[in-house]
Design a protein around this motif. Structure first.
Motif, PDB file in Angstrom:
ATOM      1  N   VAL A 295       0.856  -1.649 -12.914  1.00 10.22           N
ATOM      2  CA  VAL A 295       0.850  -2.523 -14.093  1.00 10.22           C
ATOM      3  C   VAL A 295       0.361  -3.885 -13.664  1.00 10.22           C
ATOM      4  O   VAL A 295       0.741  -4.384 -12.595  1.00 10.22           O
ATOM      5  N   MET A 296      -0.463  -4.519 -14.500  1.00 11.27           N
ATOM      6  CA  MET A 296      -0.849  -5.908 -14.242  1.00 11.27           C
ATOM      7  C   MET A 296      -0.281  -6.769 -15.363  1.00 11.27           C
ATOM      8  O   MET A 296      -0.482  -6.477 -16.542  1.00 11.27           O
ATOM      9  N   VAL A 297       0.440  -7.823 -14.972  1.00  8.21           N
ATOM     10  CA  VAL A 297       0.945  -8.824 -15.907  1.00  8.21           C
ATOM     11  C   VAL A 297      -0.024  -9.988 -15.820  1.00  8.21           C
ATOM     12  O   VAL A 297      -0.270 -10.521 -14.742  1.00  8.21           O
ATOM     13  N   SER A 298      -0.583 -10.364 -16.957  1.00  9.65           N
ATOM     14  CA  SER A 298      -1.668 -11.350 -16.949  1.00  9.65           C
ATOM     15  C   SER A 298      -1.547 -12.285 -18.138  1.00  9.65           C
ATOM     16  O   SER A 298      -0.966 -11.938 -19.161  1.00  9.65           O
TER      17      SER A 298
ATOM     18  N   ASP B 141      12.836  -1.642  -8.866  1.00  6.84           N
ATOM     19  CA  ASP B 141      12.306  -0.901  -7.731  1.00  6.84           C
ATOM     20  C   ASP B 141      10.776  -0.906  -7.788  1.00  6.84           C
ATOM     21  O   ASP B 141      10.141   0.128  -7.994  1.00  6.84           O
ATOM     22  N   VAL B 142      10.209  -2.098  -7.643  1.00  7.25           N
ATOM     23  CA  VAL B 142       8.759  -2.300  -7.637  1.00  7.25           C
ATOM     24  C   VAL B 142       8.437  -3.338  -6.573  1.00  7.25           C
ATOM     25  O   VAL B 142       9.301  -4.121  -6.166  1.00  7.25           O
TER      26      VAL B 142
ATOM     27  N   LEU C 189       0.806  -1.213   0.000  1.00  9.46           N
ATOM     28  CA  LEU C 189       0.000   0.000   0.000  1.00  9.46           C
ATOM     29  C   LEU C 189       0.844   1.270   0.000  1.00  9.46           C
ATOM     30  O   LEU C 189       0.396   2.308  -0.463  1.00  9.46           O
ATOM     31  N   GLY C 190       2.073   1.190   0.478  1.00  9.34           N
ATOM     32  CA  GLY C 190       2.939   2.362   0.504  1.00  9.34           C
ATOM     33  C   GLY C 190       3.984   2.368  -0.600  1.00  9.34           C
ATOM     34  O   GLY C 190       4.811   3.277  -0.654  1.00  9.34           O
ATOM     35  N   ALA C 191       3.956   1.401  -1.479  1.00 13.75           N
ATOM     36  CA  ALA C 191       4.980   1.275  -2.515  1.00 13.75           C
ATOM     37  C   ALA C 191       4.822   2.347  -3.591  1.00 13.75           C
ATOM     38  O   ALA C 191       3.707   2.766  -3.903  1.00 13.75           O
ATOM     39  N   GLN C 192       5.942   2.761  -4.158  1.00 10.29           N
ATOM     40  CA  GLN C 192       5.922   3.708  -5.271  1.00 10.29           C
ATOM     41  C   GLN C 192       5.321   3.069  -6.514  1.00 10.29           C
ATOM     42  O   GLN C 192       4.518   3.680  -7.203  1.00 10.29           O
ATOM     43  N   LYS C 193       5.717   1.834  -6.802  1.00 12.79           N
ATOM     44  CA  LYS C 193       5.223   1.118  -7.981  1.00 12.79           C
ATOM     45  C   LYS C 193       4.853  -0.303  -7.583  1.00 12.79           C
ATOM     46  O   LYS C 193       5.637  -1.010  -6.951  1.00 12.79           O
ATOM     47  N   VAL C 194       3.653  -0.726  -7.974  1.00 13.97           N
ATOM     48  CA  VAL C 194       3.160  -2.073  -7.677  1.00 13.97           C
ATOM     49  C   VAL C 194       2.816  -2.760  -8.994  1.00 13.97           C
ATOM     50  O   VAL C 194       2.132  -2.184  -9.847  1.00 13.97           O
ATOM     51  N   VAL C 195       3.321  -3.983  -9.148  1.00 14.99           N
ATOM     52  CA  VAL C 195       3.021  -4.810 -10.311  1.00 14.99           C
ATOM     53  C   VAL C 195       2.325  -6.069  -9.806  1.00 14.99           C
ATOM     54  O   VAL C 195       2.835  -6.760  -8.922  1.00 14.99           O
TER      55      VAL C 195
END
Length: 194
Positions: free
Chosen positions: A94-97, A56-57, A23-29
């Motif tokens: 970003v979502m990898v799917s 850095d994710v 929840l506090g991350a700069q970038k979430v994948v």
């Protein structure tokens, strides 16, 4: 690190204190193989974890199965069998799917751009059509390489056009009232049946 969660809000998931802060991350994948094509995590989840382990994710891998064994998990990643996408996607960059219809629609509904890699079921159509909107990269394979995944995620994160296209589609989704449309259709069919 592997966790199993079943809470109702993203802020209350039982992430351990030694895990990265989603929840506090700069970038979430987020990476998922969906609920059907999730027999072999070497198809997408494992190579995505390897591709992003030095970036850095924060990576959240959703297996769709409680019995998942994906081996060693990088320090910037969580693995969970299930977290509702409606709770996770508002925090996702970003979502990898694997290109399943439901997951792709949910990502776009939340304005999240995608990296897609799938070839089974309806996935060839979903990946091609979603990429055509400009909101996704279609890797056009069900088993992408670590390098292809890393390059695609970096491209989506650094090129604002992907986010702009995803947000454009999100605004179109927001204009639709699916439940009202279903209600009107049922009402019309009921009148016609009488």
């Amino acid at each position: 690190m592997s966790i199993s969660v079943s809470s109702r809000s993203a802020s209350s998931y039982a992430f351990s204190s030694s895990s990265p802060n989603v929840l506090g991350a700069q970038k979430v994948v987020v990476v998922t193989q969906g609920t059907i094509a999730n027999r072999d995590f070497n198809d997408l989840i494992v190579p995505t974890l390897r591709a992003l382990e030095n970036m850095d994710v924060v990576v959240v891998a959703l297996t769709g199965r409680a019995d998942a064994d994906i081996g060693a998990v990088p320090s910037n990643a969580y693995v969970a069998d299930f977290i509702p996408l409606d709770h996770l996607l508002p925090h996702t960059d970003v979502m990898v799917s694997n290109g399943g219809y439901g997951g792709a629609q949910q990502a776009l509904n939340h304005g999240v751009p995608l990296v897609l890699a799938g070839e089974s079921e309806d996935k060839i159509e979903v990946t091609a059509r979603t990429a055509k909107t400009g909101a996704a990269i279609n890797l056009a394979t069900g088993k992408p390489s670590v390098d292809a995944l890393r390059n695609a995620v970096e491209q989506v994160l650094h090129d604002p056009a992907f986010l702009q296209h995803a947000r454009r589609l999100q605004s179109k989704y927001r204009m639709l009232d699916v439940f009202a449309e279903v209600d009107a259709t049922v009402e019309e069919l009921s009148r016609d049946a009488l």
